[in-house]
Design a protein around this motif. Structure first.
Motif, PDB file in Angstrom:
ATOM      1  N   LEU A  84      46.928  41.913  43.495  1.00 19.34           N
ATOM      2  CA  LEU A  84      47.482  40.928  42.568  1.00 19.34           C
ATOM      3  C   LEU A  84      46.469  40.607  41.478  1.00 19.34           C
ATOM      4  O   LEU A  84      45.332  40.249  41.767  1.00 19.34           O
ATOM      5  N   GLN A  85      46.872  40.756  40.252  1.00 20.16           N
ATOM      6  CA  GLN A  85      46.015  40.498  39.116  1.00 20.16           C
ATOM      7  C   GLN A  85      46.764  39.663  38.092  1.00 20.16           C
ATOM      8  O   GLN A  85      47.984  39.746  37.988  1.00 20.16           O
ATOM      9  N   ALA A  86      46.019  38.917  37.368  1.00 19.29           N
ATOM     10  CA  ALA A  86      46.585  38.142  36.264  1.00 19.29           C
ATOM     11  C   ALA A  86      45.871  38.575  34.978  1.00 19.29           C
ATOM     12  O   ALA A  86      44.732  39.037  34.996  1.00 19.29           O
ATOM     13  N   TYR A  87      46.551  38.374  33.886  1.00 17.48           N
ATOM     14  CA  TYR A  87      45.962  38.734  32.592  1.00 17.48           C
ATOM     15  C   TYR A  87      44.717  37.919  32.318  1.00 17.48           C
ATOM     16  O   TYR A  87      43.771  38.395  31.688  1.00 17.48           O
ATOM     17  N   ALA A  88      44.665  36.696  32.813  1.00 20.97           N
ATOM     18  CA  ALA A  88      43.520  35.818  32.591  1.00 20.97           C
ATOM     19  C   ALA A  88      42.259  36.331  33.296  1.00 20.97           C
ATOM     20  O   ALA A  88      41.138  35.972  32.896  1.00 20.97           O
ATOM     21  N   ASP A  89      42.412  37.179  34.317  1.00 21.73           N
ATOM     22  CA  ASP A  89      41.252  37.728  35.018  1.00 21.73           C
ATOM     23  C   ASP A  89      40.404  38.613  34.108  1.00 21.73           C
ATOM     24  O   ASP A  89      39.229  38.830  34.378  1.00 21.73           O
ATOM     25  N   ASN A  90      40.968  39.144  33.034  1.00 18.59           N
ATOM     26  CA  ASN A  90      40.213  39.997  32.117  1.00 18.59           C
ATOM     27  C   ASN A  90      39.180  39.205  31.327  1.00 18.59           C
ATOM     28  O   ASN A  90      38.246  39.784  30.749  1.00 18.59           O
ATOM     29  N   PHE A  91      39.300  37.883  31.269  1.00 14.81           N
ATOM     30  CA  PHE A  91      38.440  37.073  30.424  1.00 14.81           C
ATOM     31  C   PHE A  91      37.520  36.157  31.230  1.00 14.81           C
ATOM     32  O   PHE A  91      37.012  35.181  30.709  1.00 14.81           O
ATOM     33  N   ARG A  92      37.315  36.421  32.490  1.00 10.77           N
ATOM     34  CA  ARG A  92      36.409  35.601  33.308  1.00 10.77           C
ATOM     35  C   ARG A  92      34.975  36.001  33.088  1.00 10.77           C
ATOM     36  O   ARG A  92      34.595  37.061  32.795  1.00 10.77           O
TER      37      ARG A  92
END
Length: 92
Positions: A84-92
């Motif tokens: 499970l991934q969210a688009y917001a994980d790319n910007f952590r």
């Protein structure tokens, strides 16, 4: 004759779940492939390598193998793991 029974895995390029409920009986190669002297293509004299039988269930595939005296090994389906991934994980 040896064979293996397995459930068709989902392709990485496939988004749907079509044909995932089929079980496949596939014969084990009886001899190694060797290059053709004229064209260089890999091939062998074993015609059973070209045969893939599809069944609606594992029990149907086992029954077919028992009826015709085929030594079949059933490979269970590995569990699917979702990442499970969210688009917001790319910007952590």
């Amino acid at each position: 004759m040896n064979a293996r029974i397995f459930q068709r895995p989902k392709n990485a390029m496939q988004s749907g779940k079509a044909l995932l409920d089929q079980w496949v009986l596939q014969f084990v190669p009886a001899e190694a492939k060797k290059p053709d002297p004229l064209m260089g293509w890999a091939g062998s004299g074993d015609m059973n390598q070209q045969v893939q039988l599809k069944f609606p269930s594992c029990e149907a595939a086992r029954a077919y193998a028992e009826r015709y005296g085929i030594d079949a090994v059933v490979h269970p389906t590995p569990p699917r793991r979702l990442k499970l991934q969210a688009y917001a994980d790319n910007f952590r």
